[in-house]
Structures are given as structure tokens and as C-alpha cells.
Motif scaffolding. Structure first.
Motif, PDB file in Angstrom:
ATOM      1  N   LEU A 223       0.820  -1.208   0.000  1.00 53.19           N
ATOM      2  CA  LEU A 223       0.000   0.000   0.000  1.00 53.19           C
ATOM      3  C   LEU A 223       0.857   1.263   0.000  1.00 53.19           C
ATOM      4  CD1 LEU A 223      -2.867  -1.033   2.458  1.00 53.19           C
ATOM      5  CD2 LEU A 223      -3.025  -0.735  -0.020  1.00 53.19           C
ATOM      6  N   GLN A 224       1.961   1.202   0.692  1.00 49.21           N
ATOM      7  CA  GLN A 224       2.870   2.346   0.702  1.00 49.21           C
ATOM      8  C   GLN A 224       3.445   2.576  -0.691  1.00 49.21           C
ATOM      9  OE1 GLN A 224       3.370   4.421   3.358  1.00 49.21           O
ATOM     10  NE2 GLN A 224       4.429   5.698   1.857  1.00 49.21           N
ATOM     11  N   GLU A 225       3.789   1.473  -1.390  1.00 48.96           N
ATOM     12  CA  GLU A 225       4.288   1.593  -2.765  1.00 48.96           C
ATOM     13  C   GLU A 225       3.220   2.210  -3.664  1.00 48.96           C
ATOM     14  OE1 GLU A 225       5.860  -2.005  -4.453  1.00 48.96           O
ATOM     15  OE2 GLU A 225       7.200  -2.340  -2.758  1.00 48.96           O
ATOM     16  N   LYS A 226       1.973   1.725  -3.501  1.00 49.10           N
ATOM     17  CA  LYS A 226       0.874   2.292  -4.295  1.00 49.10           C
ATOM     18  C   LYS A 226       0.681   3.775  -3.967  1.00 49.10           C
ATOM     19  CE  LYS A 226      -1.921  -1.815  -5.183  1.00 49.10           C
ATOM     20  NZ  LYS A 226      -3.219  -2.466  -4.976  1.00 49.10           N
ATOM     21  N   LEU A 227       0.736   4.081  -2.671  1.00 49.35           N
ATOM     22  CA  LEU A 227       0.574   5.463  -2.249  1.00 49.35           C
ATOM     23  C   LEU A 227       1.670   6.339  -2.859  1.00 49.35           C
ATOM     24  CD1 LEU A 227      -0.937   7.522  -0.502  1.00 49.35           C
ATOM     25  CD2 LEU A 227       0.593   6.904   1.373  1.00 49.35           C
ATOM     26  N   ASP A 228       2.915   5.831  -2.812  1.00 46.92           N
ATOM     27  CA  ASP A 228       4.022   6.568  -3.420  1.00 46.92           C
ATOM     28  C   ASP A 228       3.802   6.745  -4.920  1.00 46.92           C
ATOM     29  OD1 ASP A 228       5.202   6.729  -0.959  1.00 46.92           O
ATOM     30  OD2 ASP A 228       6.654   5.117  -1.307  1.00 46.92           O
ATOM     31  N   HIS A 229       3.331   5.656  -5.551  1.00 50.02           N
ATOM     32  CA  HIS A 229       3.050   5.698  -6.995  1.00 50.02           C
ATOM     33  C   HIS A 229       1.986   6.748  -7.300  1.00 50.02           C
ATOM     34  CE1 HIS A 229       2.513   4.295 -11.081  1.00 50.02           C
ATOM     35  NE2 HIS A 229       1.213   4.127 -10.841  1.00 50.02           N
ATOM     36  N   PHE A 230       0.899   6.724  -6.535  1.00 47.60           N
ATOM     37  CA  PHE A 230      -0.175   7.692  -6.767  1.00 47.60           C
ATOM     38  C   PHE A 230       0.262   9.109  -6.417  1.00 47.60           C
ATOM     39  CE2 PHE A 230      -3.095   3.908  -6.347  1.00 47.60           C
ATOM     40  CZ  PHE A 230      -3.461   3.896  -7.681  1.00 47.60           C
ATOM     41  N   ALA A 231       1.091   9.231  -5.403  1.00 47.16           N
ATOM     42  CA  ALA A 231       1.624  10.553  -5.072  1.00 47.16           C
ATOM     43  C   ALA A 231       2.490  11.068  -6.215  1.00 47.16           C
ATOM     44  CB  ALA A 231       2.429  10.489  -3.776  1.00 47.16           C
ATOM     45  N   ASN A 232       3.261  10.150  -6.800  1.00 43.22           N
ATOM     46  CA  ASN A 232       4.069  10.487  -7.967  1.00 43.22           C
ATOM     47  C   ASN A 232       3.184  10.941  -9.123  1.00 43.22           C
ATOM     48  OD1 ASN A 232       6.757  10.704  -8.352  1.00 43.22           O
ATOM     49  ND2 ASN A 232       7.104   8.559  -8.876  1.00 43.22           N
ATOM     50  N   ILE A 233       2.123  10.175  -9.364  1.00 45.94           N
ATOM     51  CA  ILE A 233       1.182  10.518 -10.441  1.00 45.94           C
ATOM     52  C   ILE A 233       0.537  11.876 -10.164  1.00 45.94           C
ATOM     53  CG2 ILE A 233      -1.045   9.891 -11.465  1.00 45.94           C
ATOM     54  CD1 ILE A 233      -0.210   6.964 -11.249  1.00 45.94           C
ATOM     55  N   GLU A 234       0.164  12.082  -8.905  1.00 47.22           N
ATOM     56  CA  GLU A 234      -0.458  13.365  -8.527  1.00 47.22           C
ATOM     57  C   GLU A 234       0.497  14.522  -8.784  1.00 47.22           C
ATOM     58  OE1 GLU A 234      -2.569  15.506  -4.686  1.00 47.22           O
ATOM     59  OE2 GLU A 234      -1.314  13.744  -4.381  1.00 47.22           O
ATOM     60  N   GLU A 235       1.746  14.327  -8.399  1.00 45.96           N
ATOM     61  CA  GLU A 235       2.738  15.375  -8.613  1.00 45.96           C
ATOM     62  C   GLU A 235       2.937  15.632 -10.105  1.00 45.96           C
ATOM     63  OE1 GLU A 235       7.487  16.176  -7.733  1.00 45.96           O
ATOM     64  OE2 GLU A 235       6.435  14.610  -6.612  1.00 45.96           O
ATOM     65  N   THR A 236       3.014  14.534 -10.874  1.00 40.15           N
ATOM     66  CA  THR A 236       3.177  14.665 -12.326  1.00 40.15           C
ATOM     67  C   THR A 236       1.981  15.388 -12.929  1.00 40.15           C
ATOM     68  OG1 THR A 236       4.469  12.617 -12.378  1.00 40.15           O
ATOM     69  CG2 THR A 236       3.548  13.380 -14.473  1.00 40.15           C
ATOM     70  N   LEU A 237       0.777  14.994 -12.475  1.00 41.58           N
ATOM     71  CA  LEU A 237      -0.427  15.656 -12.990  1.00 41.58           C
ATOM     72  C   LEU A 237      -0.451  17.134 -12.611  1.00 41.58           C
ATOM     73  CD1 LEU A 237      -3.190  12.957 -12.395  1.00 41.58           C
ATOM     74  CD2 LEU A 237      -2.286  13.739 -14.580  1.00 41.58           C
ATOM     75  N   SER A 238      -0.042  17.435 -11.403  1.00 41.89           N
ATOM     76  CA  SER A 238       0.002  18.843 -10.978  1.00 41.89           C
ATOM     77  C   SER A 238       0.952  19.636 -11.865  1.00 41.89           C
ATOM     78  CB  SER A 238       0.447  18.950  -9.524  1.00 41.89           C
ATOM     79  OG  SER A 238      -0.527  18.440  -8.664  1.00 41.89           O
ATOM     80  N   LYS A 239       2.129  19.066 -12.086  1.00 41.73           N
ATOM     81  CA  LYS A 239       3.098  19.742 -12.954  1.00 41.73           C
ATOM     82  C   LYS A 239       2.544  19.879 -14.367  1.00 41.73           C
ATOM     83  CE  LYS A 239       7.271  18.410 -10.432  1.00 41.73           C
ATOM     84  NZ  LYS A 239       8.497  17.600 -10.459  1.00 41.73           N
ATOM     85  N   THR A 240       1.890  18.807 -14.852  1.00 37.91           N
ATOM     86  CA  THR A 240       1.311  18.842 -16.192  1.00 37.91           C
ATOM     87  C   THR A 240       0.237  19.911 -16.292  1.00 37.91           C
ATOM     88  OG1 THR A 240       1.737  16.475 -16.453  1.00 37.91           O
ATOM     89  CG2 THR A 240       0.157  17.452 -17.963  1.00 37.91           C
ATOM     90  N   ILE A 241      -0.590  20.005 -15.256  1.00 38.66           N
ATOM     91  CA  ILE A 241      -1.648  21.023 -15.249  1.00 38.66           C
ATOM     92  C   ILE A 241      -1.033  22.412 -15.246  1.00 38.66           C
ATOM     93  CG2 ILE A 241      -3.467  22.034 -13.819  1.00 38.66           C
ATOM     94  CD1 ILE A 241      -4.263  19.153 -13.065  1.00 38.66           C
ATOM     95  N   ILE A 242       0.019  22.590 -14.460  1.00 38.32           N
ATOM     96  CA  ILE A 242       0.685  23.896 -14.415  1.00 38.32           C
ATOM     97  C   ILE A 242       1.276  24.233 -15.778  1.00 38.32           C
ATOM     98  CG2 ILE A 242       2.677  25.120 -13.450  1.00 38.32           C
ATOM     99  CD1 ILE A 242       2.060  23.662 -10.775  1.00 38.32           C
ATOM    100  N   VAL A 243       1.945  23.251 -16.389  1.00 37.22           N
ATOM    101  CA  VAL A 243       2.537  23.478 -17.716  1.00 37.22           C
ATOM    102  C   VAL A 243       1.436  23.775 -18.734  1.00 37.22           C
ATOM    103  CG1 VAL A 243       3.780  22.351 -19.610  1.00 37.22           C
ATOM    104  CG2 VAL A 243       4.642  22.168 -17.284  1.00 37.22           C
ATOM    105  N   ALA A 244       0.346  23.015 -18.679  1.00 35.41           N
ATOM    106  CA  ALA A 244      -0.762  23.242 -19.607  1.00 35.41           C
ATOM    107  C   ALA A 244      -1.369  24.621 -19.403  1.00 35.41           C
ATOM    108  CB  ALA A 244      -1.825  22.162 -19.432  1.00 35.41           C
ATOM    109  N   GLN A 245      -1.527  25.017 -18.151  1.00 34.42           N
ATOM    110  CA  GLN A 245      -2.064  26.349 -17.853  1.00 34.42           C
ATOM    111  C   GLN A 245      -1.137  27.432 -18.379  1.00 34.42           C
ATOM    112  OE1 GLN A 245      -5.074  27.030 -16.475  1.00 34.42           O
ATOM    113  NE2 GLN A 245      -4.626  29.150 -16.975  1.00 34.42           N
TER     114      GLN A 245
END
Length: 171
Positions: free
Chosen positions: A53-75
Motif C-alpha cells: 500500500l505504501q508503494e501504491k501510495l508513493d506511486h499515486f503521489a508520484n502521479i499526482e505530482e506529475t499531474l500537478s506539474k502537467t496542469i501547471i505546464v498546460a495552464q
């Protein structure tokens, strides 16, 4: 250090007089060993689940961070496109205004030129009319003079037929 099932299994108690029933204690220890093994196994499974679960959480946190960066870049890209579109629209408007001003100025210049030509033509027409009137008036004055009647009577007698034809052609 925590006890292991093997520690419990190997535990030896000293014997005393009137002590506990050895078979009963051994049965109890066997039950404790089994329960303790189950608890240890469940603990390991829970620990493994926690790691997964910690690995999944880290993975999803990674995805969240990537999505945040992507949203910022897109904006930022959208803002840049929007700004560029505004700048381009302003340039188009300025160029259209320049063209409109140029067309208006050219039209005004042509209008002034045509107005001047019209005025010049009016002056020339007025001059031509005045000259023509003067010419016609001079011709009328010439015709109203007295000498013309005497020419009519001499013409009939003095001209030969060939000369008469020439005079008729002139008139």
C-alpha cells in the motif's frame, strides 16, 4: 527482543514439589506457540500489505505530482497561447486601422483631385462659353452691318457659274 515460537517451544521450567501438571503446561505452551505463529504470520502479511500500500501510495503521489506539474505546464501554455492570440489580434487591428487610414487618405486625396478637376473643367467651360458667345456676338454684329446687302446684288451679276458654286460650298 521479542519471543519467537521456537523460544516458547524450547522453554524449560524448573521442577518443584507440588508444581504444575507438566502435560497441561505443555499443551498450553503448544497452543500459545500455534497462536503466536498465527499472530506473527498475520503481522508479516499486514506488514507486506502495508509495504504494498505504501508503494501504491508513493506511486499515486508520484502521479499526482506529475499531474500537478502537467496542469501547471498546460495552464502556462494556455496563458501563453492566449497572450499570443491577444498580441496577434492587436497587430491585426493596428494593421487594419493603418490600412483603413491609408484608404481614407487616398480617397480624400482622389476626392480633392476630382473636385479640383471639376472646378477646372467648370472654369474651362465658362471660358469656352464666354469665347463662343463673343465669337457668335461678333459674327452677329458682322452680319448686321450694312455692307452685306450690296454683296448679294453684285454676286448675281459678276460671278460665273463656277464661282457661284464655290461660294455656295463655303456657306
Amino acid at each position: 527482543m521479542p519471543l519467537t515460537p521456537l523460544d516458547i517451544h524450547n522453554k524449560e521450567f524448573s521442577r518443584r514439589l507440588r508444581g504444575y501438571d507438566e502435560d497441561e503446561v505443555n499443551e498450553f505452551l503448544d497452543q500459545v506457540i500455534k497462536d503466536y505463529e498465527i499472530v506473527i504470520r498475520e503481522n508479516k502479511e499486514l506488514h507486506n500489505q502495508l509495504l504494498a500500500l505504501q508503494e501504491k501510495l508513493d506511486h499515486f503521489a508520484n502521479i499526482e505530482e506529475t499531474l500537478s506539474k502537467t496542469i501547471i505546464v498546460a495552464q502556462e501554455a494556455a496563458d501563453e497561447v492566449k497572450n499570443n492570440a491577444k498580441k496577434e489580434a492587436q497587430l491585426i487591428v493596428k494593421e487594419a486601422e493603418k490600412n483603413a487610414d491609408r484608404i481614407v487618405n487616398e480617397s480624400l486625396a482622389k476626392s480633392r483631385k476630382i473636385a479640383m478637376e471639376v472646378e477646372e473643367l467648370k472654369k474651362q467651360a465658362s471660358i469656352y462659353r464666354a469665347r463662343f458667345r463673343t465669337l457668335v456676338e461678333a459674327q452677329l454684329d458682322l452680319l448686321s452691318q450694312e455692307g452685306w446687302e450690296s454683296l448679294d446684288s453684285t454676286r448675281d451679276r459678276s460671278f460665273e457659274p463656277e464661282q457661284s458654286r464655290e461660294v455656295k460650298e463655303i456657306y
